[in-house]
Scaffold this motif. Structure first.
Motif, PDB file in Angstrom:
ATOM      1  N   PHE A 195       0.817  -1.075  -0.004  1.00  0.00           N
ATOM      2  CA  PHE A 195      -0.054  -0.051   0.056  1.00  0.00           C
ATOM      3  C   PHE A 195       0.843   1.297  -0.001  1.00  0.00           C
ATOM      4  CE2 PHE A 195      -3.184  -2.906   2.274  1.00  0.00           C
ATOM      5  CZ  PHE A 195      -4.032  -2.743   1.269  1.00  0.00           C
ATOM      6  N   ARG A 196       2.018   1.101   0.569  1.00  0.00           N
ATOM      7  CA  ARG A 196       2.762   2.306   0.622  1.00  0.00           C
ATOM      8  C   ARG A 196       4.227   1.863   0.432  1.00  0.00           C
ATOM      9  NH1 ARG A 196       1.176   6.924   3.814  1.00  0.00           N
ATOM     10  NH2 ARG A 196       2.973   7.867   3.303  1.00  0.00           N
ATOM     11  N   VAL A 197       5.194   2.799   0.142  1.00  0.00           N
ATOM     12  CA  VAL A 197       6.571   2.554   0.218  1.00  0.00           C
ATOM     13  C   VAL A 197       7.328   3.502   0.951  1.00  0.00           C
ATOM     14  CG1 VAL A 197       8.721   2.318  -1.411  1.00  0.00           C
ATOM     15  CG2 VAL A 197       6.530   1.537  -2.116  1.00  0.00           C
ATOM     16  N   PHE A 198       8.167   3.218   1.986  1.00  0.00           N
ATOM     17  CA  PHE A 198       8.923   4.111   2.838  1.00  0.00           C
ATOM     18  C   PHE A 198      10.134   4.113   2.729  1.00  0.00           C
ATOM     19  CE2 PHE A 198       4.692   3.012   4.686  1.00  0.00           C
ATOM     20  CZ  PHE A 198       4.110   4.302   4.839  1.00  0.00           C
ATOM     21  N   VAL A 199      10.939   2.820   2.684  1.00  0.00           N
ATOM     22  CA  VAL A 199      12.287   2.669   2.651  1.00  0.00           C
ATOM     23  C   VAL A 199      12.608   1.864   1.804  1.00  0.00           C
ATOM     24  CG1 VAL A 199      12.385   3.478   5.147  1.00  0.00           C
ATOM     25  CG2 VAL A 199      12.392   0.994   4.599  1.00  0.00           C
ATOM     26  N   PRO A 200      13.971   1.468   1.293  1.00  0.00           N
ATOM     27  CA  PRO A 200      14.141   0.558   0.407  1.00  0.00           C
ATOM     28  C   PRO A 200      13.945  -1.079   1.205  1.00  0.00           C
ATOM     29  CG  PRO A 200      15.847   2.082   0.209  1.00  0.00           C
ATOM     30  CD  PRO A 200      14.851   2.565   1.365  1.00  0.00           C
ATOM     31  N   LEU A 201      13.634  -1.897   0.385  1.00  0.00           N
ATOM     32  CA  LEU A 201      13.577  -3.242   1.120  1.00  0.00           C
ATOM     33  C   LEU A 201      14.907  -4.223   0.931  1.00  0.00           C
ATOM     34  CD1 LEU A 201      10.097  -4.284  -0.279  1.00  0.00           C
ATOM     35  CD2 LEU A 201      10.544  -3.803   1.892  1.00  0.00           C
ATOM     36  N   VAL A 202      15.133  -4.667   1.935  1.00  0.00           N
ATOM     37  CA  VAL A 202      16.381  -5.584   1.947  1.00  0.00           C
ATOM     38  C   VAL A 202      15.990  -6.888   2.195  1.00  0.00           C
ATOM     39  CG1 VAL A 202      18.544  -6.255   3.030  1.00  0.00           C
ATOM     40  CG2 VAL A 202      17.832  -3.857   2.876  1.00  0.00           C
ATOM     41  N   ALA A 203      15.973  -7.927   1.125  1.00  0.00           N
ATOM     42  CA  ALA A 203      15.589  -9.174   1.123  1.00  0.00           C
ATOM     43  C   ALA A 203      16.748  -9.970   1.924  1.00  0.00           C
ATOM     44  CB  ALA A 203      14.872  -9.806   0.030  1.00  0.00           C
ATOM     45  N   ALA A 204      16.558 -11.067   2.479  1.00  0.00           N
ATOM     46  CA  ALA A 204      17.513 -11.712   3.397  1.00  0.00           C
ATOM     47  C   ALA A 204      17.064 -12.849   3.758  1.00  0.00           C
ATOM     48  CB  ALA A 204      18.429 -11.071   4.448  1.00  0.00           C
ATOM     49  N   CYS A 205      17.615 -14.067   3.485  1.00  0.00           N
ATOM     50  CA  CYS A 205      17.358 -15.483   3.841  1.00  0.00           C
ATOM     51  C   CYS A 205      17.329 -15.971   5.112  1.00  0.00           C
ATOM     52  CB  CYS A 205      18.265 -16.653   2.797  1.00  0.00           C
ATOM     53  SG  CYS A 205      19.949 -16.900   3.436  1.00  0.00           S
ATOM     54  N   PRO A 206      16.390 -16.816   5.884  1.00  0.00           N
ATOM     55  CA  PRO A 206      16.608 -16.939   7.116  1.00  0.00           C
ATOM     56  C   PRO A 206      17.764 -17.673   7.806  1.00  0.00           C
ATOM     57  CG  PRO A 206      15.183 -18.636   6.130  1.00  0.00           C
ATOM     58  CD  PRO A 206      15.577 -17.447   5.202  1.00  0.00           C
ATOM     59  N   GLY A 207      18.645 -18.208   6.848  1.00  0.00           N
ATOM     60  CA  GLY A 207      19.525 -19.246   7.419  1.00  0.00           C
ATOM     61  C   GLY A 207      19.181 -20.654   7.465  1.00  0.00           C
ATOM     62  N   CYS A 208      20.123 -21.451   7.266  1.00  0.00           N
ATOM     63  CA  CYS A 208      19.886 -22.976   7.363  1.00  0.00           C
ATOM     64  C   CYS A 208      21.136 -23.618   7.670  1.00  0.00           C
ATOM     65  CB  CYS A 208      19.018 -23.482   6.294  1.00  0.00           C
ATOM     66  SG  CYS A 208      19.852 -23.561   4.568  1.00  0.00           S
ATOM     67  N   GLY A 209      21.374 -24.905   7.659  1.00  0.00           N
ATOM     68  CA  GLY A 209      22.445 -25.752   7.564  1.00  0.00           C
ATOM     69  C   GLY A 209      23.321 -25.400   6.352  1.00  0.00           C
ATOM     70  N   ARG A 210      23.097 -24.827   5.525  1.00  0.00           N
ATOM     71  CA  ARG A 210      23.901 -24.429   4.531  1.00  0.00           C
ATOM     72  C   ARG A 210      24.707 -23.179   4.868  1.00  0.00           C
ATOM     73  NH1 ARG A 210      19.345 -26.155   1.520  1.00  0.00           N
ATOM     74  NH2 ARG A 210      19.757 -28.045   0.393  1.00  0.00           N
ATOM     75  N   THR A 211      24.287 -22.389   5.705  1.00  0.00           N
ATOM     76  CA  THR A 211      24.814 -21.183   5.973  1.00  0.00           C
ATOM     77  C   THR A 211      25.347 -20.905   7.644  1.00  0.00           C
ATOM     78  OG1 THR A 211      22.519 -20.436   6.766  1.00  0.00           O
ATOM     79  CG2 THR A 211      23.372 -20.237   4.111  1.00  0.00           C
ATOM     80  N   THR A 212      26.016 -21.988   7.853  1.00  0.00           N
ATOM     81  CA  THR A 212      26.818 -21.777   9.185  1.00  0.00           C
ATOM     82  C   THR A 212      27.740 -20.727   9.358  1.00  0.00           C
ATOM     83  OG1 THR A 212      28.709 -23.218   8.690  1.00  0.00           O
ATOM     84  CG2 THR A 212      26.649 -24.331   9.308  1.00  0.00           C
ATOM     85  N   SER A 213      28.050 -20.002   8.455  1.00  0.00           N
ATOM     86  CA  SER A 213      28.684 -18.480   8.614  1.00  0.00           C
ATOM     87  C   SER A 213      27.880 -17.529   9.088  1.00  0.00           C
ATOM     88  CB  SER A 213      29.580 -18.324   7.118  1.00  0.00           C
ATOM     89  OG  SER A 213      29.842 -16.976   7.318  1.00  0.00           O
ATOM     90  N   THR A 214      28.144 -16.542   9.742  1.00  0.00           N
ATOM     91  CA  THR A 214      27.062 -15.451   9.940  1.00  0.00           C
ATOM     92  C   THR A 214      27.511 -14.336   9.139  1.00  0.00           C
ATOM     93  OG1 THR A 214      28.815 -14.570  11.522  1.00  0.00           O
ATOM     94  CG2 THR A 214      27.100 -16.238  12.308  1.00  0.00           C
TER      95      THR A 214
END
Length: 423
Positions: free
Chosen positions: A306-325
Motif C-alpha cells: 500500500f505504501r513505500v517508505f524505505v528500500p527493502l532488504v531481502a535476506a534468507c533466514p539461514g539454514c544448515g548450508r549457512t553456518t557462517s554469519t
C-alpha cells in the motif's frame, strides 16, 4: 434493532480503497481518505506520545523522534490546564525544528472546558479526539459534546470520534441490552457490545453533522483489544457509513505479541479496503523506543504493497548450508545503513525508497533472489566456493572475493543509488 436507527448502505460498488473516495479529511497538511489526483489517498501512519504534555521539552523531543521515524500525525494527551497551555508552545517548538507534523489533542471528560479556557490550544491542534463514552454524562453529554464540535467548526479543525471498548457509553449499552433481552431471538452479550460500539460512533457522527460539522471533517474509530472483535466492528462501520476510519488495536501489547496482533487485525481490514489511518498501539519496554510503533505500521503497509517508505532488504533466514554469519552481519549492516541514511537520501535521491536489495546466504536461492532485486549479492554457504556473485538489474555484474566483501558490496550499492536516483 439496528435497521430502524442506523440504515445500512451498500458500499460494494466503491471497491477496495475507494470506499471513502467522496469523504476526504484534511488534518494539517495530511490528506486522510478522499482522493489525490484521482487516486485514493494513501493510508496514513499515526502515533501517540507517552510524555506528560505539560513537559514541553520532553514532548517536543518525542514528537520529533516519532515524526522523523515516519509518523505523519501525532496524538498528544490534553488532560488538564497545564497540558492545554503547553500545546501552542509545543507546536511552535516543533516548527522551529522544521517539524510540521499535525498534532491531535486527545480529550476525555473535560475537553470542552480545556478548549474553551485555552483558545491557543484549540487553534494549535489540527484535530480533536472525542470519546463518546466519557465526553459527558446524562444531561451534560450533548452540551459538552456540542461545545467541542462547535469549537472545531469555529477553528476549522477535524474531529475524530473514537469509541473504546473499555469506556463504552453505558447508557447506550444498557438500552441495547434491554432491547435485546425482549427480542424473540436474543443475541449474545458480545454481539450487543459490538453493536453498541458501532452505534456510539455513528450516532455521535450524525449528531456532529446536525450541529454543523461537515462529514469531511469527521473521522471514526472503534478501539478494542481483541482481533476478531476489531475486524467485525470495522466491517460494520464500513458497511453503514462512508466516514474516514482510523484503525488500531488498542492495548495491543508488548513486543512481538502486539505487532502480530495489530498486523493480523489491520492487515485483514486494509486488504478489504477498510481504513484510512492506522496506529500500532504497542506497549514499549521500560525506557524503550517509542518509534517502534511507527516502524511496525510502516512495515505492514509496505509489506502489503500500500505504501513505500524505505528500500527493502531481502535476506534468507539461514539454514544448515549457512553456518557462517557473514550474510547475517551484512544484511544487518545494510539494513542499518539504509535506515540511518534515509533522511538524507529522501532529499538527494527522489524515489530511492523503491529500491530492492537482496543479501542471500547460499547458492540454492541466492542467485535467483539476487536477480529479482535491483541489486543483490549471493554469499558463499557452507562448503561452497568462497565467491560472492553480485547481480545488478537482473544481470551478473561481478564476483567479489576475500575479506572485504561487505565493504565492497556497500560501496557498490552506494554507487548504484547515486547513478540511478541522483537528480
Amino acid at each position: 434493532m439496528t435497521d430502524s436507527l442506523l440504515p445500512c448502505r451498500n458500499e460494494a460498488a466503491f471497491g477496495p480503497r475507494a470506499r471513502h473516495a467522496s469523504i476526504g479529511v484534511k488534518v494539517g497538511d495530511v490528506q486522510v481518505g478522499g482522493m489525490i489526483a484521482g487516486n485514493p489517498a494513501p493510508i496514513v501512519v499515526q502515533s501517540m506520545t507517552n510524555t506528560d504534555t505539560a513537559d514541553i521539552a520532553g514532548t517536543i523531543a518525542q514528537v520529533v523522534a516519532l515524526a522523523r521515524a515516519g509518523s505523519e500525525i501525532v496524538r498528544i494527551t490534553v488532560d488538564r490546564d497545564e497540558a492545554a497551555a503547553a500545546v501552542p508552545h509545543i507546536r511552535d517548538g516543533l516548527e522551529k525544528r522544521g517539524i510540521h507534523v499535525p498534532l491531535v489533542g486527545d480529550f476525555h471528560y473535560i475537553g470542552h472546558k480545556l478548549l474553551a479556557d485555552h483558545p491557543a490550544c484549540a487553534e494549535a491542534l489540527a484535530k480533536y479526539r472525542i470519546n463518546p463514552g466519557n465526553v459527558g454524562f446524562r444531561e451534560k453529554r450533548d452540551t459538552q459534546f456540542s461545545a467541542i464540535v462547535e469549537m472545531a467548526i469555529r477553528h476549522g479543525k477535524a474531529v475524530r470520534i473514537g469509541a473504546n471498548w473499555g469506556s463504552l457509553d453505558q447508557e447506550l449499552l444498557t438500552a441495547l441490552m434491554d432491547e435485546n433481552a425482549s427480542a424473540p431471538q436474543p443475541l449474545d452479550a458480545r454481539a450487543i457490545t459490538r453493536e453498541a460500539m458501532v452505534q456510539s460512533a455513528l450516532l455521535s457522527a450524525r449528531r456532529a453533522e446536525e450541529i454543523g460539522l461537515a462529514a469531511d471533517r469527521i473521522i471514526l474509530s472503534a478501539k478494542v483489544s481483541a482481533v476478531q472483535d476489531l475486524i467485525t466492528i470495522y466491517r460494520m462501520l464500513a458497511e453503514r457509513s462512508r466516514y474516514a476510519l482510523h484503525l488500531g488495536l488498542t492495548e495491543a501489547g508488548m513486543g512481538s505479541k502486539g505487532i502480530v496482533a495489530s498486523s493480523a487485525a489491520l492487515g485483514i481490514l486494509l486488504q478489504e479496503g477498510i481504513g484510512d489511518t492506522i496506529r500500532f498501539s504497542l506497549t514499549p519496554e521500560p525506557g524503550g523506543d517509542r518509534t517502534l510503533e511507527v516502524k511496525a505500521a510502516q512495515e505492514l503497509l509496505q509489506t502489503m504493497g500500500f505504501r513505500v517508505f524505505v528500500p527493502l532488504v531481502a535476506a534468507c533466514p539461514g539454514c544448515g548450508r549457512t553456518t557462517s554469519t557473514v550474510f547475517q552481519e551484512l544484511a544487518r549492516d545494510i539494513q542499518h545503513w539504509i535506515s540511518t541514511s534515509m533522511p538524507e537520501w529522501k532529499t538527494r535521491y527522489p524515489g530511492v525508497e523503491a529500491l530492492n536489495v537482496a543479501v542471500m546466504g547460499c547458492i540454492v536461492n541466492g542467485p535467483g533472489e539476487s536477480k529479482h532485486a535491483d541489486i543483490g549479492i549471493s554469499l558463499p554457504g557452507t562448503g561452497e566456493t568462497p565467491a560472492a556473485p553480485v547481480f545488478i538489474d537482473g544481470r551478473k555484474a561481478m564476483t567479489l572475493r576475500g575479506a572485504g566483501i561487505a565493504a565492497e558490496f556497500k560501496q557498490i550499492v552506494a554507487d548504484y543509488i547515486e547513478k540511478r536516483f541522483s537528480v
